[in-house]
Enzyme design. Structure first.
Site, PDB file in Angstrom:
ATOM      1  N   LYS A 187     -20.492  34.061 -57.548  1.00 33.48           N
ATOM      2  CA  LYS A 187     -21.290  32.876 -57.829  1.00 33.48           C
ATOM      3  C   LYS A 187     -22.760  33.141 -57.489  1.00 33.48           C
ATOM      4  O   LYS A 187     -23.068  33.830 -56.512  1.00 33.48           O
ATOM      5  CB  LYS A 187     -20.792  31.684 -57.010  1.00 33.48           C
ATOM      6  N   GLU A 196     -11.288  34.837 -53.740  1.00 33.50           N
ATOM      7  CA  GLU A 196     -10.249  34.163 -54.518  1.00 33.50           C
ATOM      8  C   GLU A 196      -9.723  35.134 -55.566  1.00 33.50           C
ATOM      9  O   GLU A 196     -10.503  35.742 -56.307  1.00 33.50           O
ATOM     10  CB  GLU A 196     -10.800  32.916 -55.212  1.00 33.50           C
TER      11      GLU A 196
END
Length: 221
Positions: free
Chosen positions: A58, A152
Site C-alpha cells: 500500500k 496478508e
C-alpha cells in the site's frame, strides 16, 4: 489532522518511509519462502501447487487514508497494530487442496507466526467470494533492529481468482452501485466457479490415482 500533518512533515515523512520499507522487506522475505517452495516442487516433485504469485505494498496515501476512515490514531504504532493489509501477497493455485497445502507449508515454518485465518473457501462470503486469507508475522532484520512485520496472504484457485478479478472490475465500472440483477449473475458465476473447482479436483485425483496404480503394476512386473 494533527497526526496526519505530523506523519507528512519532514521527520515524520522519513519515519513513514522507513516504516513502509519494513513492509516491503516483509514481502521480500515471504516471496523468497514462496519461491523456494515453488522451485522445490518443480525440480523435486515435478509438480508445483503454485501457479502465480503477485505482491503489492500500500502507498503512504492509501495507508493514511484507511487509518483516517477507520478512526485509527495517526501514529505508526497505531497503524501497525490496526492495519494488517499494508503488505499483501496473492498466491494462485490449480486446486483447492493446494491452497490448504501451501498454507500449511508456510505457517509451519519456524520463523512465521500465524496471526489470523479467514477461510472463505469453506465459508464463502454472501456474494460468492472465495479465498483463504492469512495474516502472518515474519521477522525482518534491519541494520539496527529486528522488525516483526505482518503480511496478508490470499491463497485461491485460478477459478476463484478469475471471479474475484471480474467482480472487482464490475464494481469499479459501476462505482460500487452494481444493479441487483448483475449481483445475482455474479453470485451464479461464483457457484459455477465453485463447481468447476470441485470437478477439476476430482479429475486431478482420478488421474493421480490411475498413475499410482500403474506404478504399482509396473513395480510388480
Amino acid at each position: 489532522m494533527t497526526g496526519l500533518l505530523s506523519l507528512r512533515s519532514s521527520d515524520g515523512g522519513r519515519d513513514l518511509t522507513r516504516f513502509l520499507m519494513s513492509y516491503k522487506f516483509g514481502i521480500d522475505e515471504m516471496m523468497t519462502k514462496i519461491n523456494i517452495l515453488k522451485d522445490e516442487f518443480t525440480y523435486i516433485h515435478e509438480y508445483t501447487p503454485i501457479e502465480h504469485v503477485k505482491s503489492r505494498l500500500k502507498s503512504a496515501d492509501s495507508v493514511l487514508g484507511k487509518a483516517a476512515r477507520k478512526g485509527i490514531p495517526l501514529t505508526l504504532d497505531s497503524i501497525r497494530d490496526n492495519i494488517h493489509d499494508i503488505a499483501g501477497i496473492r498466491i494462485t493455485c490449480s486446486f483447492i487442496q493446494d491452497a490448504y497445502r501451501i498454507s500449511d507449508l508456510l505457517t509451519g515454518q519456524q520463523d512465521i507466526t500465524l496471526i489470523e485465518v479467514k477461510d472463505y473457501i469453506a465459508e464463502p462470503k454472501p456474494n460468492g467470494y472465495r479465498s483463504l486469507h492469512l495474516i502472518v508475522e515474519v521477522p525482518v532484520f534491519m541494520s539496527d533492529r529486528v522488525e516483526s512485520v505482518r503480511v496478508e496472504i490470499q491463497i485461491r484457485t485460478v477459478a476463484m481468482d478469475f471471479w474475484a478479478s471480474l467482480e472487482h472490475k464490475i464494481f469499479y465500472k459501476y462505482d460500487k452501485a452494481v444493479p441487483a440483477a448483475l449481483l445475482d449473475e455474479l453470485k451464479d458465476a461464483a457457484d459455477v466457479a465453485r463447481n468447476l473447482d470441485v470437478k477439476m479436483e476430482a479429475l486431478h485425483d482420478e488421474v493421480r490415482e490411475h498413475g499410482a496404480a500403474l506404478h504399482v503394476i509396473a513395480s510388480v512386473e
